[in-house]
Structures are given as structure tokens and as C-alpha cells.
Scaffold this motif. Structure first.
Motif, short mmCIF file in Angstrom:
data_model
loop_
_atom_site.label_atom_id
_atom_site.label_comp_id
_atom_site.label_asym_id
_atom_site.label_seq_id
_atom_site.Cartn_x
_atom_site.Cartn_y
_atom_site.Cartn_z
N UNK A 182 0.86 -1.18 0.00
CA UNK A 182 0.00 0.00 0.00
C UNK A 182 0.89 1.23 0.00
N UNK A 183 0.72 2.08 -0.96
CA UNK A 183 1.57 3.27 -1.13
C UNK A 183 3.04 2.88 -1.22
N UNK A 184 3.32 1.71 -1.79
CA UNK A 184 4.68 1.24 -1.96
C UNK A 184 5.28 0.54 -0.77
N UNK A 185 4.55 0.48 0.36
CA UNK A 185 5.06 -0.18 1.57
C UNK A 185 4.36 -1.52 1.77
N UNK A 193 -5.62 -4.37 9.54
CA UNK A 193 -5.06 -3.03 9.47
C UNK A 193 -6.14 -2.04 9.05
N UNK A 194 -5.96 -0.79 9.46
CA UNK A 194 -6.76 0.32 8.98
C UNK A 194 -5.77 1.42 8.62
N UNK A 195 -5.62 1.66 7.32
CA UNK A 195 -4.56 2.52 6.81
C UNK A 195 -5.18 3.78 6.22
N UNK A 219 -8.22 9.64 -2.35
CA UNK A 219 -7.65 8.78 -1.31
C UNK A 219 -8.70 8.32 -0.31
N UNK A 220 -8.49 7.11 0.20
CA UNK A 220 -9.47 6.48 1.09
C UNK A 220 -8.80 6.00 2.37
N UNK A 221 -9.64 5.60 3.30
CA UNK A 221 -9.21 4.84 4.47
C UNK A 221 -9.38 3.37 4.09
N UNK A 222 -8.34 2.55 4.27
CA UNK A 222 -8.37 1.17 3.78
C UNK A 222 -8.31 0.18 4.93
#
Length: 275
Positions: A182-185, A193-195, A219-222
Motif C-alpha cells: 500500500x503506497x509502496x510499503x 489493518x486500517x490505513x 484517497x481512502x481509508x483502507x
């Protein structure tokens, strides 16, 4: 193609090109029942989720087919790691009423339009949301666009989250060959998880030779968690069936106010030779 693929008396829509194919169920809120990436000969939605044991003339288990892009609405209080797994399980915030649909073929693309008024009640208040969903396939590429418009159909304010649940699953999946970034990480897929502020994720299954890229215009909360079958032993590796993804977008809508969202899903080859 429109037909009763599952023999349940309802019409499903097969939407496909040479690279990718999906089956959409308008009767169940316009969910995806399959996502087939043809170059890898693999369906990314291809498993079942086991519910609690029921009593009868012996052990009886209810199982539910995995789906993708299953719409949800929730309050801000319910959008956390404690509450999200509970209401996914009991389906209290799922939007699943039948949707009208229309297919629009074009010279360089095709569109599937779905529309319905969805009603849901939580916190003792009924919320009415007009949902207009569009899937767009462009030519022969292995991607499709998903756009969603929500209109608050009531005259009271809605202040919560809209999301779309996606189960990427497969029977006999090898967790050691899978990864989520997620976002390269890289994300630890053994835990929930809540990212925050997510604009892109990549799911790879090298044993199946496929990767899925999901890009969000806003962009969202994932929410992320592993899909597990506890009837398959005590080890995580044997229980693992896939990954559950739930992007959530904050929606603060006055009566009759609208919001539009868009994302792109791309399938590509991935494997021990492709990276």
C-alpha cells in the motif's frame, strides 16, 4: 452476455474482453462474482467463506461465495478496527438491493450501468441513497474503471462512510507467494489493518502468476484483513484463503447532495519470473 449463470433464477451479466472478464450480479447490489484474468487463467474471486456451525442431523455449515465491490454505508463510530469486522460478518451495513442495469457498447469501450435506490438503517435512522455505478472496459486492455455516484435521497444529513468490500480469494492459495503493498510499503497480511490516505494498492500472487493494481482517484481509508477458513487446521498457512479489502470514503452529504468516486483496477502478470 446476460444469462442465469448460477441457476438461481436471476440474470447475471458477463462483461469481458480478451484479457479480463467479470460476472456481475445486479440482483445482489451489483456485486462482482468473478474476476477472471485470462492470460494467467486465474479467477481472483474464487473461494467461499464459512459461517457458524448450524445444528441439524449432523454438522451443517453455511458457506457464502466471495464477491467483489460490495457496497457498504456506515457511521463514523463504526469505521474502526473494532466494529468493521463485526458488521461485515453480520451484514448490517451491506447495500444489497437489486439494481437496474443497462449495457452500452461503444467503438473503443463498453459500459455497464447499474442504478438503484438503496435503503439501510443504523443508529435507529433509515438512510436512503441513490446509487449509480458504472463499469467501463476499454478495448482489449486488462483494466476496468469503476465509477460510483451517491446521492443522499433523504432530507436529513448523512455523515459517515461509503465503502466497497472486495474479497481477493482462491482455494488452495499459497500464502508464502502472496504480498500486499500500500503506497509502496509492504503490509503484514497476517493481521488486520486500517490505513489512512491510500491512493494505490498492489496485490500479488506469484504462484498464480497475477497481480492486481487498484488505484483510487480520491484517497481512502483502507481496511485490510486475511480471509481465513478455521476448518482447515490450526496453522495460518493452511487457513489462509486470501485477502479482504475495504476502501472507505468519508461522506458528509446534505439532503439531495451528491458525491462521485472513481477507481481503476488493473490486472497484470506476476510470478517468480515477472517479479
Amino acid at each position: 452476455e446476460v444469462t442465469d449463470f448460477f441457476g438461481n433464477g436471476a440474470k447475471e451479466v458477463l462483461f469481458a474482453n480478451d484479457q479480463i472478464a467479470v460476472i456481475v450480479e445486479p440482483k445482489r447490489g451489483g456485486v462482482l462474482r468473478s474476476l477472471d484474468y485470462r492470460p494467467a487463467r486465474h479467477n481472483l474471486i474464487n473461494s467461499y467463506l464459512q459461517s457458524e456451525r448450524s445444528e441439524g442431523k449432523g454438522p451443517i455449515y453455511q458457506v457464502f461465495p466471495m464477491v467483489g465491490l460490495r457496497d457498504v454505508l456506515c457511521s463514523k463510530e463504526d469505521a474502526d478496527l473494532v466494529h468493521i469486522p463485526d458488521w461485515i460478518h453480520n451484514e448490517s451495513h451491506i447495500l444489497s438491493q437489486p439494481m437496474d442495469f443497462q449495457i452500452k457498447p461503444r467503438e473503443d469501450s463498453s459500459q455497464l450501468l447499474l442504478s438503484a435506490e438503496q435503503r439501510i438503517k443504523f443508529n435507529q435512522v433509515e438512510h436512503i441513497m441513490q446509487m449509480d455505478k458504472v463499469f467501463t472496459f476499454k478495448g482489449k486492455g486488462s483494466e476496468f474503471l469503476w465509477t460510483q455516484q451517491l446521492k443522499n435521497g433523504s432530507f436529513r444529513e448523512f455523515d459517515g462512510y461509503y465503502g466497497s468490500l472486495f474479497n481477493l480469494s482462491s482455494s488452495g492459495i499459497d500464502v508464502t507467494a502472496c504480498s500486499l503493498s500500500v503506497q509502496g510499503a509492504r503490509v503484514d497480511i497476517k493481521n488486520n489493518h486500517l490505513i489512512e490516505d491510500v491512493s494505490k494498492l498492489i496485490w500479488k500472487d506469484k504462484s498464480k502468476g497475477i497481480s492486481l493494481h487498484w488505484e483510487f482517484h480520491k484517497p481512502c481509508k483502507l481496511f485490510v484483513r486475511p480471509i481465513l477458513d478455521f476448518g482447515m487446521g490450526n496453522e495460518f498457512e493452511s487457513q489462509f484463503q486470501g485477502i479482504q479489502l475495504l476502501p472507505l470514503w468519508e461522506c458528509k452529504l446534505l439532503g439531495q447532495e451528491k458525491i462521485s468516486l472513481m477507481s481503476k483496477i488493473i490486472c497484470r502478470k506476476a510470478g517468480f519470473l515477472f517479479g
